[in-house]
Scaffold this active site. Structure first.
Site, mmCIF file in Angstrom:
data_model
loop_
_atom_site.group_PDB
_atom_site.id
_atom_site.type_symbol
_atom_site.label_atom_id
_atom_site.label_comp_id
_atom_site.label_asym_id
_atom_site.label_seq_id
_atom_site.Cartn_x
_atom_site.Cartn_y
_atom_site.Cartn_z
ATOM 1 N N CYS A 33 0.819 -1.219 0.000
ATOM 2 C CA CYS A 33 0.000 0.000 0.000
ATOM 3 C C CYS A 33 0.852 1.268 0.000
ATOM 4 O O CYS A 33 0.338 2.353 -0.221
ATOM 5 C CB CYS A 33 -0.943 0.019 1.201
ATOM 6 S SG CYS A 33 -0.049 0.008 2.762
ATOM 7 N N CYS A 102 -2.369 -3.690 8.593
ATOM 8 C CA CYS A 102 -1.963 -2.338 8.995
ATOM 9 C C CYS A 102 -1.432 -2.358 10.422
ATOM 10 O O CYS A 102 -0.504 -1.619 10.752
ATOM 11 C CB CYS A 102 -3.137 -1.376 8.903
ATOM 12 S SG CYS A 102 -4.078 -1.536 7.376
HETATM 13 FE FE1 FES Z 1 -1.477 0.460 4.281
HETATM 14 FE FE2 FES Z 1 -3.295 0.272 6.109
HETATM 15 S S1 FES Z 1 -3.610 0.200 3.983
HETATM 16 S S2 FES Z 1 -1.181 0.303 6.365
#
Ligand code: FES
Length: 128
Positions: A33, A102
């Site tokens: 991400c 996360c």
């Molecule tokens: Fe990247 Fe939550 S989507 S840490």
């Protein structure tokens, strides 16, 4: 989707910032991400006296950084190393399954900061 506690820590995160005289700094990122978390610790007598973080990331990443720093503050280094991302998520009344990764970032960043402290301490001991 998020618990009230997650929203509370996301909108009013605790321990945000840097520690000027930090003796441990850990930075971790999630390649998937692109989120990044940096944790600063100040440790004295093997106890975490202060801890702060800066997170560029999603709501769950910020809430778990905030809660993780709250959980380790005042703890011994060994106690802090035992805190898992599941414990952080539980303290926030849970996270959606898709957001559990996360919370892993928060656990890893705290551990990286403590490892950095240990390495620096070992270097000082070798120099003596
Ligand atoms: Fe990247 Fe939550 S989507 S840490």
């Amino acid at each position: 989707m998020y618990s009230a506690k997650v929203m509370d820590h996301f909108t009013k995160p605790r321990n945000v910032g840097e520690i000027d005289n930090a003796n441990g700094i850990g930075t971790v990122g999630n390649a998937r991400c692109g989120d990044i978390m940096k944790v600063y610790v100040y440790i004295e007598d093997e106890q975490i006296v202060d801890v702060k973080f800066k997170t560029f990331g999603c709501a769950a990443a910020i809430a778990t950084s905030s809660m993780a720093t709250e959980l380790v503050k005042g703890k011994s280094v060994d106690e802090a190393l035992d805190i898992t991302n599941k414990a952080v998520a539980d303290a926030l009344d849970g996270l959606p399954p898709l957001k559990m990764h996360c919370s892993a970032l928060a656990e890893q960043a705290i551990k990286a900061a403590i490892e950095d402290y240990k390495e620096k301490k070992d270097d000082i001991n070798i120099d003596k």
